[in-house]
Write an enzyme that holds these catalytic residues in place. Sequence first.
Site, mmCIF file in Angstrom:
data_model
loop_
_atom_site.group_PDB
_atom_site.id
_atom_site.type_symbol
_atom_site.label_atom_id
_atom_site.label_comp_id
_atom_site.label_asym_id
_atom_site.label_seq_id
_atom_site.Cartn_x
_atom_site.Cartn_y
_atom_site.Cartn_z
ATOM 1 N N GLY A 20 0.825 -1.204 0.000
ATOM 2 C CA GLY A 20 0.000 0.000 0.000
ATOM 3 C C GLY A 20 0.855 1.249 0.000
ATOM 4 O O GLY A 20 0.475 2.290 0.546
ATOM 5 N N GLY A 21 2.028 1.157 -0.637
ATOM 6 C CA GLY A 21 2.987 2.258 -0.617
ATOM 7 C C GLY A 21 2.613 3.455 -1.460
ATOM 8 O O GLY A 21 3.309 4.475 -1.398
ATOM 9 N N ARG A 22 1.527 3.381 -2.221
ATOM 10 C CA ARG A 22 1.062 4.552 -2.979
ATOM 11 C C ARG A 22 -0.169 5.166 -2.339
ATOM 12 O O ARG A 22 -0.823 6.025 -2.935
ATOM 13 C CB ARG A 22 0.763 4.151 -4.430
ATOM 14 C CG ARG A 22 1.967 3.691 -5.197
ATOM 15 C CD ARG A 22 3.083 4.711 -5.187
ATOM 16 N NE ARG A 22 2.756 5.903 -5.963
ATOM 17 C CZ ARG A 22 3.454 7.032 -5.909
ATOM 18 N NH1 ARG A 22 4.495 7.122 -5.094
ATOM 19 N NH2 ARG A 22 3.103 8.056 -6.659
ATOM 20 N N GLY A 23 -0.485 4.723 -1.132
ATOM 21 C CA GLY A 23 -1.613 5.291 -0.415
ATOM 22 C C GLY A 23 -1.232 6.547 0.342
ATOM 23 O O GLY A 23 -0.108 7.052 0.262
ATOM 24 N N PHE A 24 -2.178 7.032 1.127
ATOM 25 C CA PHE A 24 -2.033 8.294 1.845
ATOM 26 C C PHE A 24 -0.805 8.286 2.764
ATOM 27 O O PHE A 24 0.104 9.115 2.614
ATOM 28 C CB PHE A 24 -3.332 8.544 2.619
ATOM 29 C CG PHE A 24 -3.297 9.693 3.574
ATOM 30 C CD1 PHE A 24 -2.573 10.845 3.291
ATOM 31 C CD2 PHE A 24 -4.003 9.639 4.760
ATOM 32 C CE1 PHE A 24 -2.546 11.907 4.167
ATOM 33 C CE2 PHE A 24 -3.984 10.692 5.648
ATOM 34 C CZ PHE A 24 -3.260 11.827 5.356
ATOM 35 N N LYS A 161 -11.328 -4.248 9.443
ATOM 36 C CA LYS A 161 -9.959 -3.865 9.813
ATOM 37 C C LYS A 161 -9.583 -4.430 11.188
ATOM 38 O O LYS A 161 -8.432 -4.839 11.412
ATOM 39 C CB LYS A 161 -9.829 -2.342 9.803
ATOM 40 C CG LYS A 161 -8.400 -1.839 9.696
ATOM 41 C CD LYS A 161 -8.388 -0.337 9.500
ATOM 42 C CE LYS A 161 -6.958 0.170 9.346
ATOM 43 N NZ LYS A 161 -6.334 -0.230 8.090
#
Length: 577
Positions: A20-24, A161
């Site tokens: 998820g390294g392109r997330g917020f 989650k």
Amino acid sequence: MAVNADRFQDSNPKTCVVLGGRGFIGKSLVLQLLKLGNWIVRIADSTHSLNLHHSESLLAEALSSSRASYFHLDLTDKHRIAKVLEGSSVVFYFDVDSSNNGDHFCSLYKLIVQGAKNVIIACRESKVKRLIYNSSADVVFDRDKPLAYPWKVDNMLIDLKAQAEALILNANDIDGVLTCSLRSSNVFGPGDSELVPFFLKLARYGFTKFIIGTGDNLTDFTFSENVAHAHICAEEALNFQTVSVAGKAFFITNLEPMKFWKFLSLLLEGLGYRRPFIKLPANLVQYVLSVLKWLYEKSGPGYFNYPLLVHFIQLALHTRTFNCSAAQKYIAYAPIVSLEEGVTLTIESFSHLAKDSSFSRCCDRSKADKLLGSGKVADILLWRNEKASFTCFLGLVFLFYWFFLSGSTFISSAARLLLFATLLLCGHGFLPSKLFGFSIQRVPGSNFKISDTAVKDSVTITLHLWNKGFQNIKGLAQGDDWSIFFKVAGFLYLLKLFLSKLLTTLIGVGLVFAFMVFFVYEQYESEIDGLVDILITISKEFMVYLMRNLPVSVSRLLHYGDNFQHYQGPECGKDLR
């Protein structure tokens, strides 16, 4: 703001994977890892290609020097995950963006819960040493107290989650994988796609002017760079203080609890919106929320984001603060960006959404102005020139009284008005050029002349309308189309009743309405549009509920009628006639 890298200078480069390294928050973590200089970073995300922003020059340089690499990843593909993780020692796990999957439970379950299971299995197979999960403080929050996982959660995403976090913490120290979880509270910052945009959307609709409840409730907010920094602290702590950190969850905040409405006011005022100032009773808001919840449960996911709305109401009503002493003690966490600085940086990053950034009233016409044609009528009804608008209003009120309230017929009122106007003009013509020291301006004779072109055009238009009307009347008299005949006859009869009973009242109301409603709408355009959107949304949800609860026979009939109208074109209509 910079991360202290002194303690890492002598260590050998380590390989990590940021899922998820392109997330917020993932972007911020990747940037901090590259700044440290002793990491080889693998970025994995659901996007097919890596589209870099011009501000990501450090990442572009790292990609060209092989200090960073990018992998497209589907969390439902176990073998692909294991291949990406192979050879890495640390995995920073952020949930892959699930916004494109809507509210479908199965899709979200596969991404979040089953995805967590796949990541755990891949970590074991690839001999990963440390797995750090980015969770949320919401997973253990119930009303005003942070508790264990609650039995019932209204937000499905938070529930999933919580399940993913429990799986990761329970997998600690199995096959040599050490795990921990970071529960951040109300993360905001540049690149935020949920919290800040939601606040700004409410502000554009005018709903952030209301304070729900007393307004004294405290809330913990966390700047995104601090959350990324906490992941680096957790990785180091897992490496050196295994017993105190492994299998544990830690709350992460800015350590600066603030009144929720003060935080919102700082954010809104920085972007040109008015701060909240009208207080609403909490019971009233809770009642409205219960109605929306009923619609959401009956009609399912639809036109409004109920979970996000519930989250906002909880923020607005309840105190939400968390104890971060464990994070301070065991993973040596301390914020690197203060709350004040974080708000300033966030405001700068969202300047393109500021109230007056590109849609100021001086350069963009309002909807009311466009509706009225943006001419003289718009200037009068919108009170751009108060003297002219007031004069026109008084003149129209005089004409309304003269024709409808004086007790005379329309023809006699028109004749008397014409006579009155003639006497005024004649009297004005006999007045001297100066009277009691005041100059009297003459009315030019050219004002009463009509050009030949104007006369010809008016005559041509009149003849065209007369001939067209005659043809239509002739067709009705000869019975060419009886359906149109009955429609016209019915309309004329209703018009006759309407004119005889309600005309005077409606014209009076319409006169006041015209000089008031457009002006009010222009002043409160966003608020009125927002209210209309909410009413339309509620009506649509209610219609969906009604359609689902109609008898089967009625539903089939309506469905058949819709299909019939859909498939029957104009040609088929001609054949039926």
